[in-house]
Write an enzyme that holds these catalytic residues in place. Structure first.
Site, mmCIF file in Angstrom:
data_model
loop_
_atom_site.group_PDB
_atom_site.id
_atom_site.type_symbol
_atom_site.label_atom_id
_atom_site.label_comp_id
_atom_site.label_asym_id
_atom_site.label_seq_id
_atom_site.Cartn_x
_atom_site.Cartn_y
_atom_site.Cartn_z
ATOM 1 N N TYR A 84 0.837 -1.209 0.000
ATOM 2 C CA TYR A 84 0.000 0.000 0.000
ATOM 3 C C TYR A 84 0.877 1.267 0.000
ATOM 4 C CZ TYR A 84 -3.784 3.122 1.582
ATOM 5 O OH TYR A 84 -4.709 4.130 1.704
ATOM 6 N N LYS A 89 1.087 4.248 -2.785
ATOM 7 C CA LYS A 89 0.740 5.637 -2.474
ATOM 8 C C LYS A 89 1.943 6.569 -2.665
ATOM 9 C CE LYS A 89 -3.581 4.906 -1.545
ATOM 10 N NZ LYS A 89 -4.600 5.433 -2.479
HETATM 11 P P1 NDP Z 1 -13.381 2.459 0.547
HETATM 12 O O1 NDP Z 1 -12.957 1.042 0.494
HETATM 13 O O2 NDP Z 1 -14.475 2.869 1.465
HETATM 14 O O3 NDP Z 1 -13.753 2.978 -0.924
HETATM 15 C C1 NDP Z 1 -12.940 2.696 -2.017
HETATM 16 C C2 NDP Z 1 -13.833 2.576 -3.220
HETATM 17 O O4 NDP Z 1 -13.011 2.244 -4.353
HETATM 18 C C3 NDP Z 1 -14.837 1.449 -3.037
HETATM 19 O O5 NDP Z 1 -16.115 1.865 -3.434
HETATM 20 C C4 NDP Z 1 -14.279 0.376 -3.942
HETATM 21 O O6 NDP Z 1 -15.245 -0.499 -4.456
HETATM 22 C C5 NDP Z 1 -13.645 1.198 -5.054
HETATM 23 N N1 NDP Z 1 -12.740 0.381 -5.826
HETATM 24 C C6 NDP Z 1 -11.928 -0.602 -5.386
HETATM 25 N N2 NDP Z 1 -11.304 -1.190 -6.406
HETATM 26 C C7 NDP Z 1 -11.724 -0.559 -7.515
HETATM 27 C C8 NDP Z 1 -11.429 -0.720 -8.884
HETATM 28 N N3 NDP Z 1 -10.593 -1.671 -9.320
HETATM 29 N N4 NDP Z 1 -12.043 0.090 -9.778
HETATM 30 C C9 NDP Z 1 -12.902 1.033 -9.361
HETATM 31 N N5 NDP Z 1 -13.227 1.231 -8.081
HETATM 32 C C10 NDP Z 1 -12.630 0.449 -7.165
HETATM 33 O O7 NDP Z 1 -12.056 3.290 0.853
HETATM 34 P P2 NDP Z 1 -11.835 4.775 1.407
HETATM 35 O O8 NDP Z 1 -12.967 5.653 1.056
HETATM 36 O O9 NDP Z 1 -11.407 4.668 2.792
HETATM 37 O O10 NDP Z 1 -10.552 5.173 0.566
HETATM 38 C C11 NDP Z 1 -10.601 5.957 -0.616
HETATM 39 C C12 NDP Z 1 -9.187 6.307 -1.019
HETATM 40 O O11 NDP Z 1 -8.562 6.999 0.056
HETATM 41 C C13 NDP Z 1 -8.324 5.087 -1.306
HETATM 42 O O12 NDP Z 1 -7.465 5.357 -2.375
HETATM 43 C C14 NDP Z 1 -7.536 4.919 -0.018
HETATM 44 O O13 NDP Z 1 -6.332 4.264 -0.237
HETATM 45 C C15 NDP Z 1 -7.353 6.365 0.373
HETATM 46 N N6 NDP Z 1 -7.052 6.535 1.797
HETATM 47 C C16 NDP Z 1 -7.947 6.122 2.765
HETATM 48 C C17 NDP Z 1 -7.637 6.283 4.101
HETATM 49 C C18 NDP Z 1 -8.576 5.874 5.167
HETATM 50 O O14 NDP Z 1 -8.198 5.985 6.337
HETATM 51 N N7 NDP Z 1 -9.786 5.428 4.888
HETATM 52 C C19 NDP Z 1 -6.373 6.879 4.508
HETATM 53 C C20 NDP Z 1 -5.519 7.276 3.436
HETATM 54 C C21 NDP Z 1 -5.866 7.113 2.134
HETATM 55 P P3 NDP Z 1 -15.357 -2.021 -3.833
HETATM 56 O O15 NDP Z 1 -15.395 -1.913 -2.369
HETATM 57 O O16 NDP Z 1 -16.583 -2.583 -4.426
HETATM 58 O O17 NDP Z 1 -14.122 -2.744 -4.277
#
Ligand code: NDP
Length: 245
Positions: free
Chosen positions: A153, A157
């Site tokens: 991860y 990032k």
């Molecule tokens: P979530 O898992 O809640 O949301 C991520 C979304 O991305 C989900 O709806 C997921 O769908 C979708 N997704 C996954 N794989 C794919 C794909 N191949 N194509 C299209 N969509 C996809 O995560 P967060 O909202 O927490 O995170 C959002 C972003 O923020 C991410 O990039 C994460 O790394 C980053 N982030 C989050 C942090 C946190 O604390 N939450 C901290 C730092 C960064 P599905 O679940 O159906 O696969």
């Protein structure tokens, strides 16, 4: 508020979590937001519509170059422009390196980093022709500071940050800005997996002792894509409550 009136935005991973909050926030500024996700993002679209905003949903996987190209082409054909791209789709597959399976490494890099490349390339071509655009990648402070159990991860990032800084230099003269937001620990389904002990240890390490909210991240993105962000490019906005400074 209508700072983004007339603009077309595309947000990946907008079905829930941070992506949903970003889509809602940008829509509130008057942009039409194309909410994309690998799962059905219609709940996000409904929330935005009920709020008086304009949104539409599209289902595709950011790792499929063919699906992404078709989607970008169809958005451009329907709306004639793409002003904002938020590369938010991302996953974790946490494991200590010595136990990490090659597919856990590959899946994370494929979605978090390759996915951003695949999405950005066709959109950047459109923005270059428009001579305007804003691209924001949702990175993570883990890409800056590292984290045991997250080699895959953190690499994805950190890679996104290098991508952002390089692309900013390629597109600045064409009126396109490229930035990253680095969230700390944000309350979403991704962080619901933390144990109580992990959560307590985490809170002790923060300058602002609370988990962030998706809305905290959405505010940072809204700033970067709004008028206030016009002279900001190639930067990483750390939104982590002081987890990493
Ligand atoms: P979530 O898992 O809640 O949301 C991520 C979304 O991305 C989900 O709806 C997921 O769908 C979708 N997704 C996954 N794989 C794919 C794909 N191949 N194509 C299209 N969509 C996809 O995560 P967060 O909202 O927490 O995170 C959002 C972003 O923020 C991410 O990039 C994460 O790394 C980053 N982030 C989050 C942090 C946190 O604390 N939450 C901290 C730092 C960064 P599905 O679940 O159906 O696969």
């Amino acid at each position: 508020m209508s700072e983004l009136a007339g603009q077309v935005a595309v947000v990946t991973g907008a079905g829930r979590g941070i992506g949903r909050a970003v889509a809602k926030r940008i829509a509130r500024e008057g942009a039409l937001v194309v909410c994309t996700d690998v799962m059905d993002p219609s709940e996000t679209v409904e929330i935005i519509s009920k709020d008086g905003g304009a949104a539409e949903g599209m289902v595709f996987d950011v790792t499929s170059a063919e699906a992404v190209d078709d989607a970008v082409k169809s958005i451009h054909e329907r709306h004639g422009r793409i002003d904002i791209l938020v590369n938010n789709a991302g996953i974790t597959r946490d494991q200590l390196l010595v136990r990490m399976k090659p597919e856990e490494w590959r899946q994370v890099l494929a979605i978090n980093l390759d996915g951003a490349f695949t999405m950005t390339q066709p959109v950047a071509r459109i923005m270059m022709r428009q001579r305007s655009g804003r691209i924001v990648g949702i990175s993570s402070v883990v890409g800056l500071m590292g984290n045991a159990g997250q080699c895959n991860y953190a690499a994805s990032k950190a890679g996104l940050i290098g991508f952002t800084k390089s692309l900013a230099r390629e597109l600045g003269s064409r009126g396109v800005t490229v930035n990253a937001v680095a969230p700390g620990y944000i309350q979403t389904p991704m962080t619901d997996k933390l144990t109580d002990a992990q959560r307590e240890a985490l809170l002790r390490s923060l300058a602002i002792p609370r988990l962030g909210t998706p809305e905290d991240i959405a505010e940072a993105v809204a700033f970067l894509v709004g008028p206030g962000g016009s002279y900001i490019t190639g930067t990483v906005l750390n939104v982590s409550g002081g987890l990493y400074t």
